[in-house]
Design a protein around this motif. Structure first.
Motif, mmCIF file in Angstrom:
data_model
loop_
_atom_site.group_PDB
_atom_site.id
_atom_site.type_symbol
_atom_site.label_atom_id
_atom_site.label_comp_id
_atom_site.label_asym_id
_atom_site.label_seq_id
_atom_site.Cartn_x
_atom_site.Cartn_y
_atom_site.Cartn_z
ATOM 1 N N THR A 13 0.844 -1.196 0.000
ATOM 2 C CA THR A 13 0.000 0.000 0.000
ATOM 3 C C THR A 13 0.875 1.241 0.000
ATOM 4 O O THR A 13 1.802 1.360 0.807
ATOM 5 N N LEU A 14 0.597 2.166 -0.924
ATOM 6 C CA LEU A 14 1.293 3.445 -0.982
ATOM 7 C C LEU A 14 0.258 4.562 -0.942
ATOM 8 O O LEU A 14 -0.648 4.604 -1.782
ATOM 9 N N LYS A 15 0.394 5.457 0.016
ATOM 10 C CA LYS A 15 -0.555 6.573 0.112
ATOM 11 C C LYS A 15 0.133 7.861 -0.311
ATOM 12 O O LYS A 15 1.119 8.275 0.296
ATOM 13 N N HIS A 16 -0.359 8.460 -1.388
ATOM 14 C CA HIS A 16 0.160 9.728 -1.895
ATOM 15 C C HIS A 16 -0.941 10.776 -1.781
ATOM 16 O O HIS A 16 -1.691 11.002 -2.736
ATOM 17 N N GLY A 17 -1.063 11.389 -0.622
ATOM 18 C CA GLY A 17 -2.119 12.382 -0.430
ATOM 19 C C GLY A 17 -3.487 11.750 -0.598
ATOM 20 O O GLY A 17 -3.795 10.728 0.026
ATOM 21 N N PRO A 18 -4.333 12.302 -1.481
ATOM 22 C CA PRO A 18 -5.688 11.758 -1.661
ATOM 23 C C PRO A 18 -5.733 10.483 -2.502
ATOM 24 O O PRO A 18 -6.799 9.888 -2.651
ATOM 25 N N VAL A 19 -4.596 10.095 -3.060
ATOM 26 C CA VAL A 19 -4.561 8.893 -3.904
ATOM 27 C C VAL A 19 -3.833 7.774 -3.159
ATOM 28 O O VAL A 19 -2.696 7.951 -2.733
ATOM 29 N N THR A 20 -4.508 6.633 -3.000
ATOM 30 C CA THR A 20 -3.904 5.475 -2.358
ATOM 31 C C THR A 20 -3.792 4.346 -3.376
ATOM 32 O O THR A 20 -4.771 4.011 -4.055
ATOM 33 N N TYR A 21 -2.597 3.777 -3.481
ATOM 34 C CA TYR A 21 -2.338 2.701 -4.433
ATOM 35 C C TYR A 21 -2.209 1.382 -3.673
ATOM 36 O O TYR A 21 -1.472 1.291 -2.689
ATOM 37 N N TRP B 118 -3.660 9.914 -15.775
ATOM 38 C CA TRP B 118 -5.099 10.137 -15.963
ATOM 39 C C TRP B 118 -5.865 9.775 -14.701
ATOM 40 O O TRP B 118 -6.761 10.508 -14.280
ATOM 41 N N ILE B 119 -5.521 8.665 -14.091
ATOM 42 C CA ILE B 119 -6.228 8.222 -12.882
ATOM 43 C C ILE B 119 -6.061 9.238 -11.750
ATOM 44 O O ILE B 119 -7.021 9.567 -11.060
ATOM 45 N N SER B 120 -4.853 9.761 -11.568
ATOM 46 C CA SER B 120 -4.593 10.662 -10.430
ATOM 47 C C SER B 120 -5.061 12.090 -10.681
ATOM 48 O O SER B 120 -5.229 12.864 -9.733
ATOM 49 N N GLN B 121 -5.266 12.455 -11.935
ATOM 50 C CA GLN B 121 -5.796 13.778 -12.281
ATOM 51 C C GLN B 121 -5.044 14.930 -11.596
ATOM 52 O O GLN B 121 -5.642 15.888 -11.082
ATOM 53 N N GLY B 122 -3.717 14.821 -11.565
ATOM 54 C CA GLY B 122 -2.904 15.888 -10.997
ATOM 55 C C GLY B 122 -2.909 15.958 -9.488
ATOM 56 O O GLY B 122 -2.333 16.888 -8.907
ATOM 57 N N ARG B 123 -3.517 14.965 -8.832
ATOM 58 C CA ARG B 123 -3.637 15.015 -7.374
ATOM 59 C C ARG B 123 -2.533 14.239 -6.658
ATOM 60 O O ARG B 123 -2.512 14.199 -5.430
ATOM 61 N N ASP B 124 -1.639 13.641 -7.418
ATOM 62 C CA ASP B 124 -0.480 12.955 -6.854
ATOM 63 C C ASP B 124 0.755 13.759 -7.236
ATOM 64 O O ASP B 124 1.135 13.822 -8.402
ATOM 65 N N SER B 125 1.378 14.394 -6.242
ATOM 66 C CA SER B 125 2.506 15.284 -6.523
ATOM 67 C C SER B 125 3.682 14.536 -7.144
ATOM 68 O O SER B 125 4.458 15.115 -7.906
ATOM 69 N N ALA C 135 -14.281 13.410 -14.382
ATOM 70 C CA ALA C 135 -14.873 14.306 -13.385
ATOM 71 C C ALA C 135 -15.047 13.647 -12.015
ATOM 72 O O ALA C 135 -14.744 14.264 -10.988
ATOM 73 N N PRO C 136 -15.516 12.387 -11.936
ATOM 74 C CA PRO C 136 -15.640 11.754 -10.610
ATOM 75 C C PRO C 136 -14.307 11.623 -9.878
ATOM 76 O O PRO C 136 -14.262 11.687 -8.646
ATOM 77 N N LEU C 137 -13.216 11.456 -10.622
ATOM 78 C CA LEU C 137 -11.899 11.355 -9.992
ATOM 79 C C LEU C 137 -11.479 12.682 -9.381
ATOM 80 O O LEU C 137 -10.836 12.714 -8.325
ATOM 81 N N ARG C 138 -11.844 13.761 -10.044
ATOM 82 C CA ARG C 138 -11.490 15.089 -9.515
ATOM 83 C C ARG C 138 -12.376 15.472 -8.338
ATOM 84 O O ARG C 138 -11.951 16.211 -7.449
ATOM 85 N N ALA C 139 -13.604 14.966 -8.314
ATOM 86 C CA ALA C 139 -14.555 15.347 -7.259
ATOM 87 C C ALA C 139 -14.408 14.503 -5.997
ATOM 88 O O ALA C 139 -14.790 14.942 -4.908
ATOM 89 N N ALA C 140 -13.874 13.316 -6.108
ATOM 90 C CA ALA C 140 -13.794 12.396 -4.962
ATOM 91 C C ALA C 140 -12.835 12.921 -3.900
ATOM 92 O O ALA C 140 -11.847 13.594 -4.201
ATOM 93 N N VAL C 141 -13.128 12.588 -2.663
ATOM 94 C CA VAL C 141 -12.219 12.928 -1.567
ATOM 95 C C VAL C 141 -10.949 12.099 -1.683
ATOM 96 O O VAL C 141 -9.842 12.594 -1.470
ATOM 97 N N ASN C 142 -11.122 10.828 -2.006
ATOM 98 C CA ASN C 142 -9.977 9.928 -2.182
ATOM 99 C C ASN C 142 -10.145 9.070 -3.429
ATOM 100 O O ASN C 142 -11.270 8.774 -3.842
ATOM 101 N N ILE C 143 -9.021 8.683 -4.004
ATOM 102 C CA ILE C 143 -8.996 7.749 -5.124
ATOM 103 C C ILE C 143 -8.226 6.516 -4.671
ATOM 104 O O ILE C 143 -7.095 6.623 -4.191
ATOM 105 N N HIS C 144 -8.843 5.356 -4.799
ATOM 106 C CA HIS C 144 -8.195 4.101 -4.434
ATOM 107 C C HIS C 144 -7.936 3.288 -5.701
ATOM 108 O O HIS C 144 -8.868 2.979 -6.445
ATOM 109 N N VAL C 145 -6.676 2.953 -5.933
ATOM 110 C CA VAL C 145 -6.266 2.303 -7.181
ATOM 111 C C VAL C 145 -5.664 0.934 -6.864
ATOM 112 O O VAL C 145 -4.650 0.846 -6.168
#
Length: 574
Positions: free
Chosen positions: A364-372, A514-521, A542-552
């Motif tokens: 598991t890797l957590k990069h801000g709002p995106v967790t892989y 594309w998945i992270s939509q600029g939210r992973d530094s 749009a749902p990826l940009r609106a979500a609080v978190n993205i889980h991949v």
């Protein structure tokens, strides 16, 4: 779609040709300077990338391909050829006995078992060698000393020592050179002997009986992790046939251990142990080991518990033999299959299990709002374990999100794997998007020699992705055929403009961006270039940009996971 294939083939072809032209000239000059295989050759400075690019030529050289064809019907020739290459490299099979080897095979969990075992014995203060495959980011990961990939300088030094010895003798042997995995196995033997490790843990490549690691004559102990169906064109199409191959690593008088197996393959392993003349013990459940409280594991997933139990038995047996006055005087003959004792693990063992790290497996890797969530599962059995792990850990993260979470699957599989069967197991995870891409780290041509694969065409890889996308649609009840056109901004084919919940990208970086939509530094690094996608594709995000978190969840192939980690964990590139 043809335009997409041509663009990517052209990019990779340019990279491949320039790499080969640049290095073959150096290699020709280099090999002409040596006349003896007895001493390590002296050579002018050539860097790590030179070594890796030269190594990559062994993936597709003509003699290697002919070798494979010739040996397919006579697998015993593989070991015969391996002994010849070893001798040409200046090594003797007898020298390998000095490495005090632990030899491990299996279908699922053999790498994790080796990682647990190596960490435990390192905690005792031993200098360890560890050979595994495949690598995730850099080929050096396959050859580790004291848990760390061998350094670039040492890899380069030892690479040219072995390569030049083989190169200068190839004319006398019909121009033959060892293929990629064989060469790396010889290199590992050479490095561990030169670096004087106290022990070496060797993970089998494929199968066991005819795997090139099986030139090892006298390991100290052997282990077999969970068995399943994989590599059927090489090992056989039933689990019993596969068990026969795996049991081929048994050696006379050398204790062997296995995790619990189904009745059919267990019977075959028993027969192999009796035939070869060694003991065979079945590991207990991890809960049966004596001690206060439960053992904590550094690797996530319930399936790791059987791997940890096997590692305890392997390390315990190795230690017992190490402290004997004359280890060779105590061979263990076959006396039926018996349960291995559940002893009390030492503090070093307990600490070793807890500290084990093995990237790309239930990671598991957590990069801000995106967790892989990364797992290199590539068989139906390992995918079942991956799904259990994901269904356990993802909800824990979602409960703490404080808002809507979007789930994304990033998938690819290679070889003869049953992709549809694996995807079927993933459907109940309820992903909002399913994204598919080949195991190409970047579509922009860069120097990435460690992850080049010349054995599969880009066309085949992309066709596989499109097939997987269609399988996913069918499994989700979307059986109508989508439009075939692939478009991005500027007319360059990049992304399949199909149903909003499935997309195909030409490389791992494009998919991740594309998945992270600029939210992973980490992925927003200006040095990471990707071809811009068509605006209509970004609208679907749009749902990826609106979500609080993205889980991949990234799964289906260790090569896919490795390509993702190259971008997600910069430390692995150093």
């Amino acid at each position: 779609m043809l335009r997409l294939f041509r663009v990517l083939e052209r990019l990779r072809a340019c990279s491949e040709v320039s790499a080969r032209n640049r290095h073959w000239t150096k290699i020709t000059e280099l090999s002409a300077r040596f006349s003896s295989t007895k001493a390590a050759p002296r050579f002018r400075r050539m860097d790590y990338q030179d070594a890796v690019c030269t190594l990559n030529t062994l993936q597709t050289n003509a003699s290697a391909l002919e070798q494979v064809k010739r040996e397919r019907g006579h697998p015993e020739l593989q070991l015969q050829a391996m002994r010849g290459f070893l001798q040409r490299a200046g090594l003797k099979v007898e020298e390998l006995d000095r490495l005090n080897i632990i030899h491990v095979t299996g279908t699922k969990g053999k790498g994790s078992t080796c990682a647990f075992t190596e960490q435990i014995l390192r905690n005792y203060g031993f200098r360890t060698g560890f050979y595994s495959s495949p690598h995730l980011v850099q080929v050096r990961e396959r050859i580790r000393i004291n848990g760390q990939p061998i350094g670039k300088e040492l890899f380069t030094k030892y690479f040219w020592q072995v390569y030049c010895r083989l190169e200068e003798t190839k004319v006398a042997h019909g121009g033959s050179m060892p293929a990629y995995f064989r060469f790396l196995t010889i290199l590992a033997f050479h490095i561990f002997l030169q670096e004087k490790v106290d022990l070496a843990v060797f993970e089998v490549g494929i199968g066991g009986a005819y795997d090139c690691t099986n030139i090892i004559r006298r390991p100290w102990v052997c282990g077999i992790s969970s068995l399943g169906i994989d590599h059927t064109s090489i090992l056989g199409d039933t689990i019993e046939k596969i068990a026969w191959q795996k049991g081929g690593i048994f050696k006379p008088g050398v204790p062997a251990f296995t995790v619990k197996q189904p009745d059919g393959p267990m019977k075959v392993l028993q027969e192999r142990a009796e035939e070869i003349g060694c003991s065979l013990s079945v590991c207990p459940d991890l809960e049966e080991y004596q001690g206060e409280g439960s053992l904590r594991l550094g690797l996530a997933g319930h399936h790791q518990r059987s791997n940890a139990s096997l590692a305890l038995q392997l390390s315990h047996t190795w230690l017992q033999r190490h402290f004997l006055t004359d280890p060779a005087s105590s061979p263990v003959e076959f006396s039926g299959v018996s349960p291995a004792p559940a002893f009390q693990p030492s503090p070093a063992m307990i600490k070793g299990l807890a500290e084990t790290e093995w990237p790309g497996r239930n990671q598991t890797l957590k990069h801000g709002p995106v967790t892989y969530f990364l797992d290199g599962a590539h068989t139906t059995r390992s995918m079942q374990a991956c799904v259990c792990w994901f269904n356990e850990i993802a909800p824990q993260h979602e409960r703490n999100a404080g808002g809507p979470v979007v789930r994304v699957l990033l998938f690819n599989a290679t070889g003869e794997r049953d992709c549809a069967a694996m995807l079927k197991l993933l459907v109940p995870c309820h992903f909002d998007f399913a994204v598919f891409c080949p195991n190409i780290t970047e579509a922009i041509a860069t120097c990435n020699a460690d992850q080049q694969n010349f054995n599969v065409s880009v066309e085949n890889m992309l066709t596989r992705c499109l097939d997987n996308q269609q399988s996913w649609r069918v499994l989700n009840g979307q059986e109508q055929k989508p439009e075939a056109e692939l478009l991005i901004r500027g007319g360059l084919p990049l992304v399949a403009e199909r149903h909003s919940d499935t997309l195909v990208f030409p490389c791992i970086l494009s998919a991740l961006q594309w998945i992270s939509q600029g939210r992973d530094s980490v992925l927003s690094d200006p040095n990471k270039c990707a071809i811009p996608v068509k605006p209509s594709i970004n609208v679907k995000a749009a749902p990826l940009r609106a979500a609080v978190n993205i889980h991949v969840l990234i799964t289906g192939s260790l090569h896919l996971v490795g390509g993702a980690l190259k971008h997600l964990d910069p430390a692995l590139n150093s």
